[in-house]
Design a protein around this motif. Structure first.
Motif, PDB file in Angstrom:
ATOM      1  N   ALA A   1     -29.786 -27.342 -10.469  1.00  0.00           N
ATOM      2  CA  ALA A   1     -29.629 -25.899 -10.664  1.00  0.00           C
ATOM      3  C   ALA A   1     -30.986 -25.256 -10.888  1.00  0.00           C
ATOM      4  O   ALA A   1     -31.819 -25.774 -11.647  1.00  0.00           O
ATOM      5  CB  ALA A   1     -28.714 -25.614 -11.856  1.00  0.00           C
ATOM      6  N   PHE A   2     -31.191 -24.138 -10.222  1.00  0.00           N
ATOM      7  CA  PHE A   2     -32.424 -23.363 -10.373  1.00  0.00           C
ATOM      8  C   PHE A   2     -32.085 -22.121 -11.190  1.00  0.00           C
ATOM      9  O   PHE A   2     -31.695 -21.080 -10.652  1.00  0.00           O
ATOM     10  CB  PHE A   2     -32.982 -23.003  -9.000  1.00  0.00           C
ATOM     11  N   GLY A   3     -32.190 -22.278 -12.510  1.00  0.00           N
ATOM     12  CA  GLY A   3     -31.747 -21.233 -13.406  1.00  0.00           C
ATOM     13  C   GLY A   3     -30.273 -20.933 -13.158  1.00  0.00           C
ATOM     14  O   GLY A   3     -29.475 -21.824 -12.870  1.00  0.00           O
ATOM     15  N   GLU A   4     -29.913 -19.666 -13.278  1.00  0.00           N
ATOM     16  CA  GLU A   4     -28.553 -19.237 -12.957  1.00  0.00           C
ATOM     17  C   GLU A   4     -28.524 -18.596 -11.574  1.00  0.00           C
ATOM     18  O   GLU A   4     -27.592 -17.877 -11.233  1.00  0.00           O
ATOM     19  CB  GLU A   4     -28.041 -18.252 -14.025  1.00  0.00           C
ATOM     20  N   ARG A   5     -29.553 -18.905 -10.753  1.00  0.00           N
ATOM     21  CA  ARG A   5     -29.676 -18.283  -9.446  1.00  0.00           C
ATOM     22  C   ARG A   5     -29.068 -19.110  -8.322  1.00  0.00           C
ATOM     23  O   ARG A   5     -28.398 -18.574  -7.434  1.00  0.00           O
ATOM     24  CB  ARG A   5     -31.163 -18.014  -9.149  1.00  0.00           C
ATOM     25  N   ALA A   6     -29.299 -20.429  -8.314  1.00  0.00           N
ATOM     26  CA  ALA A   6     -28.868 -21.243  -7.183  1.00  0.00           C
ATOM     27  C   ALA A   6     -28.575 -22.667  -7.634  1.00  0.00           C
ATOM     28  O   ALA A   6     -29.033 -23.121  -8.688  1.00  0.00           O
ATOM     29  CB  ALA A   6     -29.930 -21.238  -6.085  1.00  0.00           C
ATOM     30  N   GLU A   7     -27.825 -23.366  -6.801  1.00  0.00           N
ATOM     31  CA  GLU A   7     -27.445 -24.744  -7.090  1.00  0.00           C
ATOM     32  C   GLU A   7     -27.344 -25.524  -5.778  1.00  0.00           C
ATOM     33  O   GLU A   7     -26.825 -25.013  -4.785  1.00  0.00           O
ATOM     34  CB  GLU A   7     -26.102 -24.772  -7.813  1.00  0.00           C
ATOM     35  N   LEU A   8     -27.827 -26.757  -5.788  1.00  0.00           N
ATOM     36  CA  LEU A   8     -27.664 -27.692  -4.681  1.00  0.00           C
ATOM     37  C   LEU A   8     -26.928 -28.915  -5.213  1.00  0.00           C
ATOM     38  O   LEU A   8     -27.232 -29.397  -6.314  1.00  0.00           O
ATOM     39  CB  LEU A   8     -29.015 -28.108  -4.102  1.00  0.00           C
ATOM     40  N   SER A   9     -25.972 -29.425  -4.439  1.00  0.00           N
ATOM     41  CA  SER A   9     -25.181 -30.560  -4.926  1.00  0.00           C
ATOM     42  C   SER A   9     -24.915 -31.541  -3.798  1.00  0.00           C
ATOM     43  O   SER A   9     -24.958 -31.204  -2.608  1.00  0.00           O
ATOM     44  CB  SER A   9     -23.846 -30.072  -5.506  1.00  0.00           C
ATOM     45  N   ILE A  10     -24.642 -32.776  -4.208  1.00  0.00           N
ATOM     46  CA  ILE A  10     -24.245 -33.824  -3.280  1.00  0.00           C
ATOM     47  C   ILE A  10     -23.129 -34.619  -3.933  1.00  0.00           C
ATOM     48  O   ILE A  10     -23.149 -34.855  -5.153  1.00  0.00           O
ATOM     49  CB  ILE A  10     -25.435 -34.734  -2.915  1.00  0.00           C
ATOM     50  N   ALA A  11     -22.127 -35.010  -3.139  1.00  0.00           N
ATOM     51  CA  ALA A  11     -20.985 -35.744  -3.682  1.00  0.00           C
ATOM     52  C   ALA A  11     -20.505 -36.772  -2.666  1.00  0.00           C
ATOM     53  O   ALA A  11     -20.659 -36.596  -1.454  1.00  0.00           O
ATOM     54  CB  ALA A  11     -19.846 -34.790  -4.037  1.00  0.00           C
ATOM     55  N   ARG A  12     -19.933 -37.839  -3.193  1.00  0.00           N
ATOM     56  CA  ARG A  12     -19.290 -38.864  -2.370  1.00  0.00           C
ATOM     57  C   ARG A  12     -17.884 -39.078  -2.899  1.00  0.00           C
ATOM     58  O   ARG A  12     -17.657 -39.124  -4.109  1.00  0.00           O
ATOM     59  CB  ARG A  12     -20.072 -40.172  -2.445  1.00  0.00           C
ATOM     60  N   GLN A  13     -16.931 -39.224  -1.986  1.00  0.00           N
ATOM     61  CA  GLN A  13     -15.545 -39.488  -2.345  1.00  0.00           C
ATOM     62  C   GLN A  13     -15.062 -40.743  -1.630  1.00  0.00           C
ATOM     63  O   GLN A  13     -15.348 -40.941  -0.443  1.00  0.00           O
ATOM     64  CB  GLN A  13     -14.652 -38.304  -1.958  1.00  0.00           C
ATOM     65  N   ASP A  14     -14.318 -41.569  -2.359  1.00  0.00           N
ATOM     66  CA  ASP A  14     -13.735 -42.798  -1.814  1.00  0.00           C
ATOM     67  C   ASP A  14     -12.244 -42.763  -2.131  1.00  0.00           C
ATOM     68  O   ASP A  14     -11.850 -42.828  -3.298  1.00  0.00           O
ATOM     69  CB  ASP A  14     -14.415 -44.019  -2.435  1.00  0.00           C
ATOM     70  N   PHE A  15     -11.421 -42.636  -1.093  1.00  0.00           N
ATOM     71  CA  PHE A  15      -9.980 -42.458  -1.257  1.00  0.00           C
ATOM     72  C   PHE A  15      -9.255 -43.699  -0.750  1.00  0.00           C
ATOM     73  O   PHE A  15      -9.372 -44.069   0.424  1.00  0.00           O
ATOM     74  CB  PHE A  15      -9.532 -41.230  -0.476  1.00  0.00           C
ATOM     75  N   SER A  16      -8.531 -44.354  -1.639  1.00  0.00           N
ATOM     76  CA  SER A  16      -7.736 -45.521  -1.266  1.00  0.00           C
ATOM     77  C   SER A  16      -6.349 -45.069  -0.836  1.00  0.00           C
ATOM     78  O   SER A  16      -5.634 -44.421  -1.605  1.00  0.00           O
ATOM     79  CB  SER A  16      -7.629 -46.486  -2.453  1.00  0.00           C
ATOM     80  N   ALA A  17      -5.972 -45.408   0.400  1.00  0.00           N
ATOM     81  CA  ALA A  17      -4.690 -44.949   0.949  1.00  0.00           C
ATOM     82  C   ALA A  17      -3.509 -45.791   0.509  1.00  0.00           C
ATOM     83  O   ALA A  17      -2.366 -45.439   0.790  1.00  0.00           O
ATOM     84  CB  ALA A  17      -4.768 -44.928   2.478  1.00  0.00           C
ATOM     85  N   GLY A  18      -3.753 -46.899  -0.160  1.00  0.00           N
ATOM     86  CA  GLY A  18      -2.674 -47.698  -0.718  1.00  0.00           C
ATOM     87  C   GLY A  18      -1.626 -48.101   0.298  1.00  0.00           C
ATOM     88  O   GLY A  18      -1.926 -48.500   1.433  1.00  0.00           O
TER      89      GLY A  18
END
Length: 285
Positions: free
Chosen positions: A71-88
């Motif tokens: 986060a750059f102050g309350e001005r901007a945000e950069l994010s990265i995420a990974r998801q792993d979904f088990s279909a069972g």
């Protein structure tokens, strides 16, 4: 979980819990939906960071997610995420035992106006524009998604308005999302009969019980792009909802627990609703 936070060690200016928590897609907000707030505790002229780990098991599936944001102050945000979904068992029923769907998400958020804290005594909300670029690794399910006309990459665009009522210890957020995602992208994007964007709302309400505790609820409308398809209504998509509690013993750590209802996921094979307890830990600076 170690964090490279040398640049953010002094980003401690915001009020406790006013950065929200990490959503399942990595952006700061509630567990299911992004808010206009930026994550971490960085204020003007500061850089902050956060990282999270989430686990959501339901009756027939399980989702694990992790990621980080700057986060750059309350001005901007950069994010990265990974998801792993088990279909069972659904994967086994499709002839794909052990099927796992994996998704990578890059996000960016820019505040357009307002300040949730400084404007708490007015009706002006904090408003932010966000984008999430998603890419799915569908494994053995890829040929089925091709038949359904679902692509394996997509872009969500959202506009969030967050209003903090300090005197009432209440936060309200409304997000409008333009999306083609099926089950948030875990079943691809779009479909043969409805490939265009849908505009869907997401609503969050949180109440501060004390300085360190908050409770709330979320409701996220889903676009249902694969219904109907060549499989009829077997892929009908339901809205998501949750009720949550957050505990922040310090500014550096917060724990979130929630009871989540994801509705039916691939009801042609698993017709029962998918409900479970969501747990997430976030580190923020």
């Amino acid at each position: 979980m170690a964090l490279p936070l040398a640049c953010a060690a002094q980003a401690q200016g915001k009020l406790l819990l006013t950065g929200g928590v990490s959503s399942i897609d990595g952006a700061a907000g509630g567990g299911l939906s992004p808010w206009a707030l930026t994550g971490s505790y960085a204020t003007s002229g500061q850089v902050g960071a956060s990282a999270y780990l989430t686990r959501l098991p339901v009756q027939d599936y399980a989702l694990t997610g992790y990621g980080a944001a700057v986060a750059f102050g309350e001005r901007a945000e950069l994010s990265i995420a990974r998801q792993d979904f088990s279909a069972g068992g659904t994967g086994a029923a499709l002839g794909l035992p052990g099927l796992r769907l994996k998704q990578a998400i890059l996000g960016a958020k820019l505040r357009l106006g307002g300040d949730a804290v400084l404007d708490a005594d007015t009706w002006m909300p904090q408003v932010a524009l966000g984008v999430e670029v998603k890419r799915l690794d569908a494994g053995g399910l890829a040929p089925t998604l091709d038949v359904l006309g679902a692509k394996r990459h997509g872009v969500d665009v959202y506009l969030s308005a967050t209003k903090l009522f300090l005197a009432q210890s209440t936060l309200v957020n409304v997000t409008l999302r333009a999306t083609k995602a099926n089950q948030n992208g875990l079943l691809g994007f779009g479909g043969a009969g409805s490939g265009g964007y849908s505009l869907v709302p997401e609503i969050s309400v949180a109440y501060l019980l004390s300085k360190q505790w908050a409770i709330g609820a979320e409701y996220r409308v889903k676009p249902d792009k694969l219904n109907p398809s060549t499989l009829g209504d077997a892929l009908r998509e339901d809205d998501w909802k949750d009720v949550f509690v957050v505990w922040a013993p310090t500014k550096q750590v917060s724990l979130t627990a929630a009871y989540v209802d994801l509705g039916r996921i691939v009801p042609g094979i698993q017709p029962r609703r998918q409900r479970g307890v969501y747990g997430s830990i976030q580190f923020a600076y």
